[in-house]
Scaffold this motif. Sequence first.
Motif, PDB file in Angstrom:
ATOM      1  N   VAL A  64      52.833  29.534  64.813  1.00  0.00           N
ATOM      2  CA  VAL A  64      51.693  29.597  63.711  1.00  0.00           C
ATOM      3  C   VAL A  64      52.395  31.036  62.724  1.00  0.00           C
ATOM      4  O   VAL A  64      52.658  31.079  61.377  1.00  0.00           O
ATOM      5  CB  VAL A  64      51.021  29.605  64.083  1.00  0.00           C
ATOM      6  N   ILE A  65      52.370  31.829  63.629  1.00  0.00           N
ATOM      7  CA  ILE A  65      53.173  33.069  63.229  1.00  0.00           C
ATOM      8  C   ILE A  65      54.672  33.322  62.681  1.00  0.00           C
ATOM      9  O   ILE A  65      54.218  33.671  61.681  1.00  0.00           O
ATOM     10  CB  ILE A  65      52.724  34.246  64.614  1.00  0.00           C
ATOM     11  N   ASP A  66      55.772  32.272  62.659  1.00  0.00           N
ATOM     12  CA  ASP A  66      56.504  32.639  62.588  1.00  0.00           C
ATOM     13  C   ASP A  66      56.831  32.203  60.902  1.00  0.00           C
ATOM     14  O   ASP A  66      57.705  32.163  60.175  1.00  0.00           O
ATOM     15  CB  ASP A  66      57.688  32.003  63.545  1.00  0.00           C
ATOM     16  N   GLU A  67      56.153  29.989  61.275  1.00  0.00           N
ATOM     17  CA  GLU A  67      55.864  29.827  59.721  1.00  0.00           C
ATOM     18  C   GLU A  67      55.764  30.391  59.160  1.00  0.00           C
ATOM     19  O   GLU A  67      56.015  30.827  57.799  1.00  0.00           O
ATOM     20  CB  GLU A  67      55.271  28.642  60.129  1.00  0.00           C
ATOM     21  N   PHE A  68      53.956  31.862  59.015  1.00  0.00           N
ATOM     22  CA  PHE A  68      53.643  32.079  57.803  1.00  0.00           C
ATOM     23  C   PHE A  68      54.042  33.270  57.796  1.00  0.00           C
ATOM     24  O   PHE A  68      54.479  33.127  56.062  1.00  0.00           O
ATOM     25  CB  PHE A  68      52.322  33.121  58.969  1.00  0.00           C
TER      26      PHE A  68
ATOM     27  N   ARG B 185      57.699  32.837  57.452  1.00  0.00           N
ATOM     28  CA  ARG B 185      58.606  32.895  56.879  1.00  0.00           C
ATOM     29  C   ARG B 185      58.541  32.247  55.561  1.00  0.00           C
ATOM     30  O   ARG B 185      59.110  32.462  54.401  1.00  0.00           O
ATOM     31  CB  ARG B 185      58.972  31.512  57.498  1.00  0.00           C
ATOM     32  N   ARG B 186      56.870  31.586  55.534  1.00  0.00           N
ATOM     33  CA  ARG B 186      56.633  31.631  54.299  1.00  0.00           C
ATOM     34  C   ARG B 186      55.963  32.613  53.082  1.00  0.00           C
ATOM     35  O   ARG B 186      56.158  32.554  51.573  1.00  0.00           O
ATOM     36  CB  ARG B 186      55.612  30.380  54.050  1.00  0.00           C
ATOM     37  N   LYS B 187      55.447  33.523  54.027  1.00  0.00           N
ATOM     38  CA  LYS B 187      55.203  34.575  53.110  1.00  0.00           C
ATOM     39  C   LYS B 187      55.886  35.896  52.767  1.00  0.00           C
ATOM     40  O   LYS B 187      55.459  36.704  52.569  1.00  0.00           O
ATOM     41  CB  LYS B 187      54.039  34.971  53.032  1.00  0.00           C
ATOM     42  N   ALA B 188      57.560  36.193  52.993  1.00  0.00           N
ATOM     43  CA  ALA B 188      57.689  36.882  53.082  1.00  0.00           C
ATOM     44  C   ALA B 188      58.315  37.107  51.611  1.00  0.00           C
ATOM     45  O   ALA B 188      58.293  36.350  50.658  1.00  0.00           O
ATOM     46  CB  ALA B 188      59.550  36.693  53.932  1.00  0.00           C
TER      47      ALA B 188
END
Length: 94
Positions: free
Chosen positions: A80-84, A86-89
């Motif tokens: 979840v942290i990695d996906e967040f 990645r999307r908010k980078a």
Amino acid sequence: IDLCKWIRLNDLQCVYPNVDIALRMYICTPATNCSAERSFSCLKRVKIYLRSTMSEERLNYLAILCIEKTILQDLDIKFVIDEFARRKASRKVF
């Protein structure tokens, strides 16, 4: 339940329509309303003094997370942290 099944099997619901309806209503009525009470108690825990200024949408999301904590415990937090991230980078790849 057995009486309701017996009335249905013997095709007596036209003879005793009110009894049939009353039995079906009784069978469908829950013994308690624990889930609603649990939801309100979760909402009370989530909406503490410091969070009283947050938006209604965020409060709803926090309440859902608190109510559905069994689903939340099964989540892979690292994913979840990695996906967040990645999307908010905000960095652009050159």
